[in-house]
Design a protein around this motif. Sequence first.
Motif, PDB file in Angstrom:
ATOM      1  N   LYS A   1      -4.974   8.363  -4.013  1.00 28.79           N
ATOM      2  CA  LYS A   1      -5.176   6.910  -3.900  1.00 28.79           C
ATOM      3  C   LYS A   1      -6.696   6.970  -4.236  1.00 28.79           C
ATOM      4  O   LYS A   1      -7.679   7.137  -3.598  1.00 28.79           O
ATOM      5  N   LEU A   2      -6.991   6.163  -5.401  1.00 30.17           N
ATOM      6  CA  LEU A   2      -8.315   5.839  -5.835  1.00 30.17           C
ATOM      7  C   LEU A   2      -8.939   4.880  -5.141  1.00 30.17           C
ATOM      8  O   LEU A   2     -10.311   4.743  -5.053  1.00 30.17           O
ATOM      9  N   SER A   3      -8.105   3.783  -5.006  1.00 32.84           N
ATOM     10  CA  SER A   3      -8.983   2.691  -4.363  1.00 32.84           C
ATOM     11  C   SER A   3      -7.577   1.706  -3.631  1.00 32.84           C
ATOM     12  O   SER A   3      -6.393   2.235  -3.801  1.00 32.84           O
ATOM     13  N   PRO A   4      -7.698   0.617  -3.215  1.00 32.33           N
ATOM     14  CA  PRO A   4      -6.499   0.066  -2.452  1.00 32.33           C
ATOM     15  C   PRO A   4      -5.469  -0.548  -3.522  1.00 32.33           C
ATOM     16  O   PRO A   4      -4.451  -0.666  -3.036  1.00 32.33           O
ATOM     17  N   TRP A   5      -6.014  -0.279  -4.673  1.00 33.73           N
ATOM     18  CA  TRP A   5      -4.919  -1.008  -5.867  1.00 33.73           C
ATOM     19  C   TRP A   5      -4.671  -0.057  -6.786  1.00 33.73           C
ATOM     20  O   TRP A   5      -3.789  -0.057  -7.638  1.00 33.73           O
ATOM     21  N   THR A   6      -5.311   1.229  -7.058  1.00 32.82           N
ATOM     22  CA  THR A   6      -5.142   2.336  -7.990  1.00 32.82           C
ATOM     23  C   THR A   6      -4.624   3.494  -7.550  1.00 32.82           C
ATOM     24  O   THR A   6      -5.150   3.814  -6.344  1.00 32.82           O
TER      25      THR A   6
ATOM     26  N   HIS B   1      -1.888   0.693 -11.485  1.00 32.84           N
ATOM     27  CA  HIS B   1      -2.448  -0.410 -10.518  1.00 32.84           C
ATOM     28  C   HIS B   1      -1.086  -0.469  -9.663  1.00 32.84           C
ATOM     29  O   HIS B   1       0.147  -0.009 -10.140  1.00 32.84           O
TER      30      HIS B   1
ATOM     31  N   GLN C   1       0.872  -1.002   0.009  1.00 34.37           N
ATOM     32  CA  GLN C   1       0.216   0.008   0.068  1.00 34.37           C
ATOM     33  C   GLN C   1       0.682   1.331   0.034  1.00 34.37           C
ATOM     34  O   GLN C   1       1.934   1.247   0.528  1.00 34.37           O
TER      35      GLN C   1
END
Length: 139
Positions: free
Chosen positions: A107-112, A127, A69
């Motif tokens: 941080k758009l999501s936990p992965w992007t 990503h 993260q």
Amino acid sequence: MPNFINFGREISLQGDQNHPNVPIQFDRSQVTDGRALVFSRMYDNVKSRLAKAYDQHRKFYNLRRRDEQFLENELVWRRNYVLSDKAQYYTAKLAPTFVGPFIIAKKLSPWTYELKDSNNKYCGVWHAKDLKAHPPDEE
């Protein structure tokens, strides 16, 4: 075997036994307790083999997976996706694997993550698998 598991009967592979105008008759007298037991055992066997295959695939998929993260305003390197170009005498094989450093703008999501460069220019959404933490400066 897959046809037997799905439909409860083997298929006929010879063309002269198939008649398109004759409807397929299923003889219910063939279904007995013994056959139900065979189906139950076969189902358990298939279920255990699928579970084993699932565990093997999960193990190999997660072998080199990084669960990392990043925080906003953190420096990262991003993977460099380039193509070779014969006209420009450029070989992708010799290009750097990672370029940067870039700053995580959002941080758009936990992965992007949305990236920007040092001049605050937008550099796209990436990503987490394509990002690598920038090493701290050594003094």
